[in-house]
Design an enzyme around this catalytic site. Structure first.
Site, short mmCIF file in Angstrom:
data_model
loop_
_atom_site.label_atom_id
_atom_site.label_comp_id
_atom_site.label_asym_id
_atom_site.label_seq_id
_atom_site.Cartn_x
_atom_site.Cartn_y
_atom_site.Cartn_z
N SER A 1 25.89 -87.22 -48.02
CA SER A 1 25.16 -86.11 -47.41
C SER A 1 24.30 -86.60 -46.26
CB SER A 1 24.27 -85.47 -48.48
OG SER A 1 23.32 -84.61 -47.87
N TYR B 1 17.48 -86.05 -54.83
CA TYR B 1 18.89 -85.77 -54.56
C TYR B 1 19.42 -86.73 -53.49
CZ TYR B 1 22.87 -83.64 -52.22
OH TYR B 1 24.08 -83.45 -51.62
N LYS C 1 22.28 -90.02 -53.54
CA LYS C 1 23.40 -90.19 -52.62
C LYS C 1 23.34 -91.57 -51.96
CE LYS C 1 25.51 -86.24 -53.10
NZ LYS C 1 26.86 -86.19 -53.70
#
Lengths: 683, 683
Positions: B125, B153, B157
């Site tokens: 991402s 989050y 990643k």
């Protein structure tokens, strides 16, 4: 009492920290998967601190099992050491590192969260900084130095720190101490625990130690052209015991935060003083007593001049400071190394954990001889000769606690055999002892040594004698069963391919209030040399026919008589003969520590069906021969085996004339030694 | 064929990628734990591509289950989407994010390594960059921009990227594509799959869509004082179908590396063009057709002016470029939203996966009515009225494949009933059809529709009619069982609280070589209205007494007669009457698509013991009434149930005079509709 769960508590830093925790009054529960550590370190920690360590062999990733530990105990905080730690290996198998270290931590944190345990001290590493020399003014390295690990091991540590920071950000009730270790060295001063690297050691001192002990040829010095006083790079070496104490300091810091206050903060644990490779080398050579071979080779890629810690934050906030020197560490490392040249490994020695649940059984296994001991009672739970079991035992350790158990295999103390009236008079002072057989006391009282958890063992191997040595220790406090004085008792089993020797050593602890006590120890194994249902077809040969007289209650009368039958050194089949007599081998003892004396043959027993023979030698002046006529317990009935309980005289504690055999003064040693030798008749 | 395992393939980006993969000729295996996705998206992907998607409901952290999938299939590469993805949620439950995302990935990589699968495309991402505006000259953001995610989050990643880099460093045979997505928007142009966020949507367009559909009141615009053309911040929005195609490009890039060459490299997937919040707003309002309410509120902490991708690397190296516009995305999103105002959720509809192993059963459950369908044969596997099962069925889907199965519940096609001589002549051309009953063909031949896997269903809910609609599709290729033409067939079940309607629609595919075929479809459910062992005590009322004549082999003769008994609309108890007759409801069909016609009542059946009544209405000109006199199968014998097979005339495909009932030309539609209404007799 505060309860601390220590993950990886069987490892190098973990085991040293467990000692400091116990010494600081914490209750400790160790969880370790033992993939990179030995349960021996736990045995030895128990031996050192003379306290039981609750231990679970669990991989942190098994959150179900881990959760059960949190269900069972009210855990106040976790110290999280568990993880793979070899930098070089991590570059080869990074996935295993992430799985073990990161996966294990995630699982641990999940279980902690589920159980509302939010205090944790995490074993991070200075490796998270990577090359701090890439920044200006970052040597000595402060905690604010930007991170940038250069290998997967370091990545896992940094990832875990990040996870913990995110958790704290999500819930600021967490109290998280991230301890960034510099270079831990040294060993516990007992020499019983220390670093035990697998394969080629990655670190300077363990490598040097293996050079010193002859396991490696020479030390490679990677570059001597750095800008230091001797050209070799500078690191911050910290004694592992200092490091361990840093964890107590961190726990205390967390515990002393204001109510509802949380934290997630990094602290360097180092000395703040740099040492070069050559500084360390010279210090260790000094400890060893001579120079060790080394060779200057090229610089290692990634190495930099100086990685010394700035330890101001830990010194000020944690009120902790490293106190031991590199010289101390080298001395302690060398002590550990010489006592344990192969680390924890002892040939022929194994731990079996499948028999008794949480309890470990210590097995010595030679080709034709197996010898097994449990911690409770330092009990001999199995002896097998050529595959044949020759002692009475139970398959479950819990059965040993049954009332009907006639002391199978157990250590008996403080005073073996019967104590008339459950009373002793020592130097004019009368002590009431626990009466567990009518008005009398038998085998030390209701909670005698047979039911106590012995700490250890410390194992070692005597390669010349081909002997495995298992040494246990018991601490029996003043007033235990009514006996006076804090007593330390060491029980050693010296197991060879065909025999085992039991050695006892007792002394009053330096802290003991009472300056005197009585000791008379024995082992209560029952032997059966064949698979027959009883021992009637077994042949005996006694090397004495003198016996201490007893009344109808088997209590000693204080006199000695000679039996007319059996004759001395004349072999006889047991048949209907029954014995429960204390035979006398010598008129008195020349020393309270009979180990100094020459061992005498006590008896020879053989069985023509199995062709097995047992010879018993002892330095003790007497032995009780009991032909098991009262045995009535699970799987075993009357005459299932016979006991040969070598000891001082029956009644030695009672009758003043014999008391010098058993009275132990502070500063003196009680000692005894008995050897059981097995052979085949045709040899 | 190259086999790709897609983790998280039921999710938003995953499902769109699965479509592109299948359309590009890959075999796809989807693994998804469905915690944040619906199996409906897989049903719909199958419906769209008319191919089966191998699916496993597995959590990646269950490496044992995952490993079995790798054991079963030779997997060439993995596309790894699975993971939690809500930034806001991740700050609240970071541990779950690390556990799911990092833990899941570690488990996946372990299993891949064990199976020597070393090609992976990872769904990373742009979040890993964090605020790229903190650096000079990093907008548009190139891959070399330093990372620095600002939420758990994003941390997960970045950690996963790091693990993959370490793995590649340890073993450079790995081929790893790290795709950093910018802002995926839009939906598949079919309107059948799209984004289905749980809770309050985090992202601009899903939120706007919910405003448009009335689920949210208004859009909050977080600040209009940025330095953009309209004051709102600029982001890089990419159509999800373009994004999906980026994965095919990445796979192809990896596959085209030189032998033994590995890689681990990052690619931005974006458009390279920035759009402001208002740009998006206006585009979406255009798609909706009117302006939507919004309010300017304060800036959101952490938001920055511009986060547009530099996409040069992906454009040049992957030979991939986003082609669709924000307007395209808004149109597709609005199409998806209007067709699925509540996302995938359909009231009263459930998927049961416990009955038949890998096969899913589609249940519609109303208070007093249950209706269940399987994909194979689009077979009705259960109908329950007031808790009473009223159709014959098997408990295991495998039993449906048994030879003795008299077509329980199945869709029958291409041509229902008997085809004399297994031959048809269409416009002068003779076709040999599969003869599966002696010289004749029965119910479409050996591999008729009853044994085919129907794709779907696409489910929807008609709240006015209180009807749940399940729509399946079958693609029957030219030559299947000897029939000409590539045929698409849609089977819809429209289920209400007391009835179900079956609708058939067939047409020749635009790609079909043959311009003509024949179609005559029915459903072969057997009903029993009570628990009695046979249907003899059941009452029938027929609304016709005209029958198509058959010979002794039950083959049509081409003529129609009137039965004297039973009389039209006269109720009679079945008793010993036996039927296997094609009753005629109208002399001919006015249209090949009879759905346009008014439905006629075919028959009424009732049982006084159970008080249940079934009425059948159809737009079809005929129906076969079969009283099950030949049933002989597991749990069911003679007369266990009766079938009412509404259809065209028996013999319509054979006799030229009736052929217009069944001959389908390219461009035309075949259609039919039959309704089964259940009620209690006392109503």
């Amino acid at each position: 009492m505060t309860t601390i769960l220590v993950t990886g508590g069987a490892g190098y830093i973990g085991s040293h920290t467990v000692i400091e925790l116990i010494n600081s009054g914490f209750r400790v529960i160790v969880v370790d998967n033992l993939v990179n550590a030995s349960y021996d370190s736990i045995s030895r920690v128990e031996y050192i601190v003379k306290k039981k360590v609750i231990f679970y062999e669990i991989d942190l990733r098994d959150s179900e099992k881990l959760s059960k530990v949190f269900d069972k105990y009210k855990i106040d905080a976790v110290i999280h050491f568990a993880g793979l730690k070899a930098v070089g290996e991590s570059t080869k198998i990074p996935l295993e590192y992430f799985d073990n270290n990161v996966g294990g931590t995630i699982s641990l944190l999940k279980v902690m969260k589920q159980h509302d345990v939010k205090n944790i001290v995490f074993s991070s590493s200075a490796t998270v900084y990577g090359d701090a020399t890439r920044f200006k003014d970052m040597i000595p390295i402060p905690e604010k130095c930007p991170t940038g690990p250069t290998n997967p091991y370091g990545h896992t540590k940094l990832v875990i720190e990040g996870i913990m920071r995110d958790i704290y950000a999500s819930d600021n009730k967490w109290r998280i101490a991230l301890l960034r270790y510099f270079n831990p060295i040294g060993a516990h001063q007992s020499g019983l625990i220390g670093e035990d690297p697998t394969g080629i050691p990655n670190n300077l001192l363990p490598f040097l130690a293996q050079v010193a002990i002859g396991r490696r040829q020479k030390l490679n010095v990677f570059g001597n052209d750095y800008d230091s006083h001797d050209g070799t790079p500078i690191r911050d070496y910290i004694h592992v015991v200092d490091l361990a104490k840093g964890h107590i300091a961190a726990l205390s810091y967390l515990a002393n935060l204001k109510p509802k206050e949380g934290i997630c903060r990094e602290w360097n644990l180092g000395t703040g003083k740099g040492s070069t490779v050559f500084d360390i080398y010279h210090s260790f050579c000094k400890a060893v007593g001579h120079d060790l071979p080394y060779e200057i080779v090229g610089r290692r890629s990634g190495d930099v001049l100086n990685l010394t810690a700035c330890v101001t934050r830990a010194n000020e906030e944690l009120k902790w400071k490293a106190k031991l020197t590199v010289d101390d560490a080298c001395r302690d490392l060398w002590n550990w190394t010489t006592k344990n040249p192969q680390g924890f490994a002892t040939p022929h020695y194994h731990i079996a954990d499948h028999l008794y649940g949480e309890q470990r059984i210590h097995d010595v296994i030679f080709e034709n001889f197996k010898f097994s001991v449990a911690n409770v009672g330092a009990t001999i739970v199995d002896v097998e000769v050529n595959g044949h079991p020759v002692v009475c035992n139970f398959q479950r350790l819990s059965d040993y606690a049954a009332k009907e158990n006639p002391y199978f295999g157990a250590t008996i103390g403080r005073v073996a055999n019967r104590l008339p009236g459950a009373k002793i008079v020592i130097e004019g002072h009368t002590y009431d002892i626990d009466a567990n057989e009518g008005k009398n006391s038998l085998h030390g009282g209701s909670h005698g040594f047979n039911s106590k958890y012995f700490f250890g063992p410390v194992t070692s191997y005597d390669s010349k004698a081909e002997a495995v040595i298992l040494k246990f220790v018991d601490f029996d406090s003043d007033g235990s069963n009514g006996y006076p004085g804090d007593l330390n008792t060491y029980v050693s089993y010296i197991v060879t391919p065909h025999s085992y020797k039991i050695e006892y050593e007792s002394s009053l602890d330096s802290s003991s209030k009472s300056p005197v006590t009585v000791v008379n120890l024995t082992n209560h194994s029952y032997f059966h040399l064949s698979d027959e249902s009883n021992i009637n077809e077994t042949d005996f040969k006694l090397y004495t026919n003198k016996c201490i007289d007893t009344d109808t209650s088997l209590l000693p009368t204080g006199t000695i008589s000679k039996l007319t039958q059996p004759k001395v050194m004349e072999k006889f089949r047991l048949g209907s003969n029954a014995f429960d007599n204390c035979f006398v081998l010598s008129d008195d003892v020349e020393s309270l520590d009979t180990r100094k004396l020459k061992a005498k043959k006590a008896l020879e027993v053989s069985n023509s069906k199995s062709n097995l023979q047992l010879k018993v030698y002892t330095t003790e002046p007497a032995f009780q021969l009991y032909t098991g006529d009262e045995i009535a317990v699970k799987n075993y009935g009357k005459r299932s085996g016979f006991a040969v309980e070598t000891s001082r005289f029956l009644g030695a504690a009672t009758f003043e004339k014999w008391q010098r055999q058993v009275i132990l003064h502070k500063g003196d040693l009680y000692g005894a030694s008995t050897t059981y030798v097995f052979s085949s008749l045709d040899h």
